[in-house]
Every structure is written in C-alpha cells, then in structure tokens.
Design an enzyme around this catalytic site. Sequence first.
Site, PDB file in Angstrom:
ATOM      1  N   GLY A  38       0.642  -1.016  -0.243  1.00  0.00           N
ATOM      2  CA  GLY A  38      -0.372   0.114   0.310  1.00  0.00           C
ATOM      3  C   GLY A  38       0.570   1.301  -0.329  1.00  0.00           C
ATOM      4  N   ASP A  94       0.842   3.371   4.093  1.00  0.00           N
ATOM      5  CA  ASP A  94      -0.434   3.947   3.474  1.00  0.00           C
ATOM      6  C   ASP A  94      -1.417   4.906   4.600  1.00  0.00           C
ATOM      7  OD1 ASP A  94      -1.338   1.223   4.475  1.00  0.00           O
ATOM      8  OD2 ASP A  94      -2.274   0.740   2.289  1.00  0.00           O
ATOM      9  N   ASP A  97      -4.885   2.601  10.769  1.00  0.00           N
ATOM     10  CA  ASP A  97      -6.551   2.269  11.033  1.00  0.00           C
ATOM     11  C   ASP A  97      -6.536   1.233  12.706  1.00  0.00           C
ATOM     12  OD1 ASP A  97      -9.240   1.159  10.367  1.00  0.00           O
ATOM     13  OD2 ASP A  97      -8.605  -0.282   9.768  1.00  0.00           O
ATOM     14  N   LYS A 125      -6.757   6.977  10.382  1.00  0.00           N
ATOM     15  CA  LYS A 125      -9.217   6.886  10.104  1.00  0.00           C
ATOM     16  C   LYS A 125      -9.434   7.301  11.118  1.00  0.00           C
ATOM     17  CE  LYS A 125     -10.385   3.447   6.801  1.00  0.00           C
ATOM     18  NZ  LYS A 125     -11.201   1.922   6.940  1.00  0.00           N
ATOM     19  N   PHE A 146     -14.252   3.109   3.744  1.00  0.00           N
ATOM     20  CA  PHE A 146     -13.197   1.816   3.314  1.00  0.00           C
ATOM     21  C   PHE A 146     -12.817   3.180   1.641  1.00  0.00           C
ATOM     22  CE2 PHE A 146     -11.516  -1.243   1.016  1.00  0.00           C
ATOM     23  CZ  PHE A 146     -10.190  -2.029   1.278  1.00  0.00           C
ATOM     24  N   VAL A 147     -11.395   3.487   1.931  1.00  0.00           N
ATOM     25  CA  VAL A 147     -11.169   4.316   1.166  1.00  0.00           C
ATOM     26  C   VAL A 147     -10.673   3.344  -0.188  1.00  0.00           C
ATOM     27  CG1 VAL A 147     -11.045   6.623   2.102  1.00  0.00           C
ATOM     28  CG2 VAL A 147      -8.630   5.065   2.406  1.00  0.00           C
ATOM     29  N   ASP A 153      -6.239  -0.081  -1.618  1.00  0.00           N
ATOM     30  CA  ASP A 153      -6.216  -1.303  -2.879  1.00  0.00           C
ATOM     31  C   ASP A 153      -7.686  -1.906  -1.777  1.00  0.00           C
ATOM     32  OD1 ASP A 153      -4.946  -3.083  -0.795  1.00  0.00           O
ATOM     33  OD2 ASP A 153      -5.661  -4.677  -2.330  1.00  0.00           O
ATOM     34  N   ARG A 159      -4.833   0.585  -6.812  1.00  0.00           N
ATOM     35  CA  ARG A 159      -3.531   1.301  -5.931  1.00  0.00           C
ATOM     36  C   ARG A 159      -3.305   2.535  -6.743  1.00  0.00           C
ATOM     37  NH1 ARG A 159      -2.238  -1.896  -2.137  1.00  0.00           N
ATOM     38  NH2 ARG A 159      -3.030  -4.487  -2.293  1.00  0.00           N
TER      39      ARG A 159
HETATM   40  P1  IMP Z   1      -4.315  -1.738  10.858  1.00  0.00           P
HETATM   41  O1  IMP Z   1      -2.912  -2.849  11.370  1.00  0.00           O
HETATM   42  O2  IMP Z   1      -5.539  -1.744  10.779  1.00  0.00           O
HETATM   43  O3  IMP Z   1      -3.369   0.024  10.460  1.00  0.00           O
HETATM   44  O4  IMP Z   1      -4.730  -1.839   8.732  1.00  0.00           O
HETATM   45  C1  IMP Z   1      -3.562  -1.263   8.238  1.00  0.00           C
HETATM   46  C2  IMP Z   1      -3.505  -2.174   6.832  1.00  0.00           C
HETATM   47  O5  IMP Z   1      -5.030  -2.153   6.443  1.00  0.00           O
HETATM   48  C3  IMP Z   1      -3.455  -1.363   5.577  1.00  0.00           C
HETATM   49  O6  IMP Z   1      -2.217  -0.503   5.574  1.00  0.00           O
HETATM   50  C4  IMP Z   1      -3.944  -1.041   4.928  1.00  0.00           C
HETATM   51  O7  IMP Z   1      -3.469  -1.888   3.501  1.00  0.00           O
HETATM   52  C5  IMP Z   1      -5.375  -1.797   5.017  1.00  0.00           C
HETATM   53  N1  IMP Z   1      -6.499  -1.261   5.506  1.00  0.00           N
HETATM   54  C6  IMP Z   1      -7.134  -0.059   6.930  1.00  0.00           C
HETATM   55  N2  IMP Z   1      -7.983   0.651   5.936  1.00  0.00           N
HETATM   56  C7  IMP Z   1      -8.059   0.657   4.821  1.00  0.00           C
HETATM   57  C8  IMP Z   1      -8.813   1.335   3.487  1.00  0.00           C
HETATM   58  O8  IMP Z   1      -9.848   1.679   3.597  1.00  0.00           O
HETATM   59  N3  IMP Z   1      -8.451   1.387   2.242  1.00  0.00           N
HETATM   60  C9  IMP Z   1      -7.620   0.298   1.643  1.00  0.00           C
HETATM   61  N4  IMP Z   1      -6.441  -0.280   2.622  1.00  0.00           N
HETATM   62  C10 IMP Z   1      -7.096  -0.583   4.245  1.00  0.00           C
HETATM   63 MG    MG Z   2      -0.963  -2.456   4.122  1.00  0.00          MG
END
Ligand code: IMP
Ligand code: MG
Length: 172
Positions: A38, A94, A97, A125, A146-147, A153, A159
């Site tokens: 990402g 990227d 979350d 987020k 969700f973006v 992606d 992407r």
């Molecule tokens: P985290 O571990 O929950 O912070 O997730 C991070 C990863 O989840 C990011 O690097 C993205 O690959 C994926 N992700 C989280 N939210 C989104 C979204 O809204 N769109 C696309 N990928 C996301």
């Molecule tokens: Mg990622």
Amino acid sequence: MRSLLNEVEIQERVKTLGNQLSTEYANRPFTVLGVLTGSIVFVADVIRQIRVPLQVGFVRASSYRGRTTRSGALQLELDLLPDIEGRDVLVVDDIFDTGRTLAALCDVLRDRHPRSLRSAVLLTKRGRAEVEYRPDFSCFEIPDEFVVGYGLDYNGEHRHLPSIVVLEEGDL
Ligand code: IMP
Ligand code: MG
C-alpha cells in the site's frame, strides 16, 4: 466512488511532509522503510520531496481482508529488510487504521537496533485505533470509511488511482 482527497491536495501535503523530513533527518543515516504494498505511491512521492541523503527499503505486511476492515491474522515478511542497525528509520505506510500493523512492525524492527524509529502515514482513520502506538507523522485524518487509490486497494485493485476515493456499496 466518491472523492475524498484530490491529487492536488495530496501532493501539497506530501510536499510539506517532505520539507519537514528534510529538516528532521539532515545529517543522519536515514532509511525510509516502506510497507508493501500500500505504501508504494506515497513512498515514491515523498522521497522525491526530501532533499537530504537517504536509503529506501521495504518490508511486507498483509492482514488478509477485503472491504471489511476487521483485521485478519497479521503477516510480516522481512526478507527485503535492509540492515537498519544504527540508522534513523522512518517506517512509511498508507493508512493507520487499527494500528496493529505499525505497532507490530515497530516491535519487530526495534530488535534490529535502529538508532531511531519513527513512522509516517498518509491517512489516519478516525476512532479506529486498537493500540497505544501512534504514528509520528500523519498527513490526513479521515472518517471511518473504506478508501482506495494512491496505493490503497480493494482486493488488489484501484492502487493506481491518483486520488483517494471512498468505495461505496454500489462499487462492489
Ligand atoms: P491496521 O493494521 O488496522 O492499521 O491496518 C493497516 C492496513 O490495513 C493498511 O496498511 C491497509 O493495507 C489496510 N487498510 C485499512 N483500512 C483500509 C482502507 O480503508 N482501504 C484500504 N486498505 C485499508
Ligand atoms: Mg498495508
């Protein structure tokens, strides 16, 4: 798809971050460590706005999920990781979350004895964090939607879009 951040505002914000990093990392053994896949677009853009020497490396993180943002089991692959011992490392992803990816990755990277370890994300987020850890630099805070685009992606697609768009039910 609904536009959330356009190309111009992303480029302006990335340029500002590049300027800031140029100051922060001047005269330091600087490594930008992108999280595949990402971060590819963000890494490519931000390093071109940095005016001090740096090395680029990548690691891979995947958490097996589609549009649902519920995390699956996190997998980290470090085979591409360069030697970061004694270096000032900036992990670039990227989106922040739940934060589980960055928190887990930073735990693993600390064992490699970098001189410093910080992180930068394009997006954070709102209201989703499930960990104490927070990124050191974040370009935009976005609502819990969700973006895709600019590296992000849905099932491996979108992407390449130059802007960040919200994926809506009808797009699936
Ligand atoms: P985290 O571990 O929950 O912070 O997730 C991070 C990863 O989840 C990011 O690097 C993205 O690959 C994926 N992700 C989280 N939210 C989104 C979204 O809204 N769109 C696309 N990928 C996301
Ligand atoms: Mg990622």
